[in-house]
Design an enzyme around this catalytic site. Structure first.
Site, PDB file in Angstrom:
ATOM      1  N   HIS A 125       0.821  -1.218   0.000  1.00  0.00           N
ATOM      2  CA  HIS A 125       0.000   0.000   0.000  1.00  0.00           C
ATOM      3  C   HIS A 125       0.850   1.262   0.000  1.00  0.00           C
ATOM      4  O   HIS A 125       0.367   2.341  -0.331  1.00  0.00           O
ATOM      5  CB  HIS A 125      -0.989   0.001   1.172  1.00  0.00           C
ATOM      6  CG  HIS A 125      -0.398   0.275   2.517  1.00  0.00           C
ATOM      7  ND1 HIS A 125       0.001  -0.718   3.376  1.00  0.00           N
ATOM      8  CD2 HIS A 125      -0.141   1.441   3.162  1.00  0.00           C
ATOM      9  CE1 HIS A 125       0.469  -0.181   4.488  1.00  0.00           C
ATOM     10  NE2 HIS A 125       0.402   1.134   4.380  1.00  0.00           N
ATOM     11  N   ASP A 155      -0.116  -7.440   1.247  1.00  0.00           N
ATOM     12  CA  ASP A 155       0.496  -6.144   1.538  1.00  0.00           C
ATOM     13  C   ASP A 155       2.022  -6.201   1.576  1.00  0.00           C
ATOM     14  O   ASP A 155       2.661  -5.574   2.423  1.00  0.00           O
ATOM     15  CB  ASP A 155      -0.049  -5.575   2.856  1.00  0.00           C
ATOM     16  CG  ASP A 155       0.119  -4.067   2.947  1.00  0.00           C
ATOM     17  OD1 ASP A 155       0.332  -3.430   1.904  1.00  0.00           O
ATOM     18  OD2 ASP A 155       0.057  -3.528   4.069  1.00  0.00           O
ATOM     19  N   SER A 234       4.742   2.512   7.699  1.00  0.00           N
ATOM     20  CA  SER A 234       4.392   1.331   6.904  1.00  0.00           C
ATOM     21  C   SER A 234       5.541   0.881   6.024  1.00  0.00           C
ATOM     22  O   SER A 234       6.202   1.687   5.363  1.00  0.00           O
ATOM     23  CB  SER A 234       3.179   1.628   6.015  1.00  0.00           C
ATOM     24  OG  SER A 234       1.981   1.307   6.650  1.00  0.00           O
TER      25      SER A 234
END
Length: 410
Positions: A125, A155, A234
């Site tokens: 993402h 992911d 992230s």
């Protein structure tokens, strides 16, 4: 004592800013609401210099270790691993053609000396719909990145950059002599919170080793951590106190009365995906991108609901993803045979057997049993006319879909 109620939201923690549009959360998860912070509602792929792979057979080297005690403590451990961590800066294009910026983190995990290349592990993402991705080293050096491949369902994405750089040691958790993570074991993260604080270090413990979290209808088995993580973390590494890589930070829970609940993808799961992407990269049929062989995806984001009159579940399509079998189908189908946002999936035919949905996970469970080349028929109610008083009227359609090899970025 009166029990308080609260709203729990799960967010994937890259940062994203678009110019010319207002970005507001889109909550589409089935169990926990999910805000991907990167639009994934377009049904057409964007042109992208970043996602053009190059034909190569990679001979990668990944170092696997078991934990050892470092006499200098955490400060020495951080110094040992900080050069393996990168900040990621992306130029992204949303479904309407608006250009923006996304930030995240990543970690060098493998090298290929024969191709003078190093490979970065990050979250899918973070780089979703990116036209350009730049890795920034601790010393400020900027490197152009190329996408090897990704799996947006899990992911995980793998990037390649030219040159040989220090790589993180990967903790051996599964093989003989390995050391599985323990509950309450100390860990720390290095990342790029807020997209501006690259190299930030935060520490905490493993709060849970087997957390089944549902994001956009996809179940993930994640590590739960109380390490402070924020947008921009992230894709960044989670290390144990010996400096071994144990996870990839990807999400956190936020809400009233919620504190210290972060999540990370287990490193053994991440490495399995990465190795598959590297081993399949170089096929010209898929524009040289890596993929998970045999994996199929419908490529729709759905909101499930229960029809009490018919005692069945159904799924309303809230987004058409860029990648997947539906996108491939829509690229050549006539208008009356396309799948649209707001269509309602009421059932599915597989091998002449019509199946309806008995719980919120039925559609996903069925798709997991399918293979490349399988032909399915979606039973769809398509909204036609709208009346202010009575609402939409629906037309029943049967849409035949051929399941194709899922290749992220294609």
């Amino acid at each position: 004592m009166r029990k308080k109620s609260f709203c729990l939201i799960l967010i994937l923690i890259s940062t994203l800013t678009f110019f010319g549009v207002a970005c507001s959360p889109s909550f589409v998860g089935l169990d926990l609401n999910s805000d991907r912070l990167s639009s994934n509602s377009s049904n057409e792929s964007n042109d992208s210099n970043f996602t053009v792979g190059t034909p190569a057979e990679y001979q990668v080297s990944i170092n696997t270790v078991t934990p050892t005690i470092i006499e200098g403590g955490l400060p020495e451990v951080v110094q040992n691993v900080r050069d393996t961590v990168v900040s990621l800066s992306c130029v992204v294009i949303d479904g309407e053609g608006n250009e923006g910026n996304s930030s995240g983190s990543g970690v060098f995990f493998a090298t290929d000396e024969s191709n003078n290349s190093s490979f970065i592990l990050t979250c899918c993402h973070v780089i979703d719909q990116a036209s350009e991705v730049e890795a920034i080293l601790v010393d400020g050096t900027k490197l152009d990145c190329e996408l090897i491949g990704g799996d947006d369902e899990k992911d995980i994405a793998v990037l390649k950059t030219s040159g040989i750089f220090p790589t993180a040691d990967v903790r051996n958790m599964l093989e003989e002599g390995g050391a599985p993570l323990e509950l309450a074991e100390s860990v720390f993260a290095i990342g790029n919170p807020l997209g501006t604080l690259g190299g930030s270090v935060t520490q905490g413990i493993i709060s849970g080793t087997e957390r089944i979290i549902n994001m956009d209808g996809v179940s993930m088995n994640l590590l739960q951590i109380d390490v402070a993580v924020n947008p921009g973390n992230s894709g960044g590494p989670l290390f144990d106190y010996s400096g071994a890589l144990v996870g990839i930070v990807n999400a956190k829970s936020v809400g009233t009365d919620v504190e210290g609940i972060g999540y990370a993808i287990k490193i053994d799961d991440a490495i399995d995906i990465a190795e598959s992407l590297l081993s399949t990269a170089g096929n010209p049929e898929y524009e040289y991108k890596g993929y998970i062989e045999g994996k199929v995806r419908l490529g729709v984001t759905v909101q499930g609901a229960f029809n009490s009159e018919e005692n069945k579940y159904f799924y309303s399509i809230v987004a058409l993803n860029v990648y997947g079998s539906v996108a491939q189908h829509n690229s050549s189908a006539t208008d009356d045979k396309k799948i649209y946002i707001n269509d309602i999936i009421t059932g599915i035919k597989v091998s002449d057997e019509t199946m309806y949905f008995t719980d919120i996970n039925t559609l996903g469970d069925i798709v997991k049993t399918l293979e490349v080349g399988d032909v399915i028929t979606l039973l769809v109610k398509h909204p036609t006319n709208y009346n202010f008083i009575t609402g939409y009227t629906y037309e029943s359609r049967e849409i035949e879909i051929i399941m194709v090899q899922y290749v992220y970025g294609l």
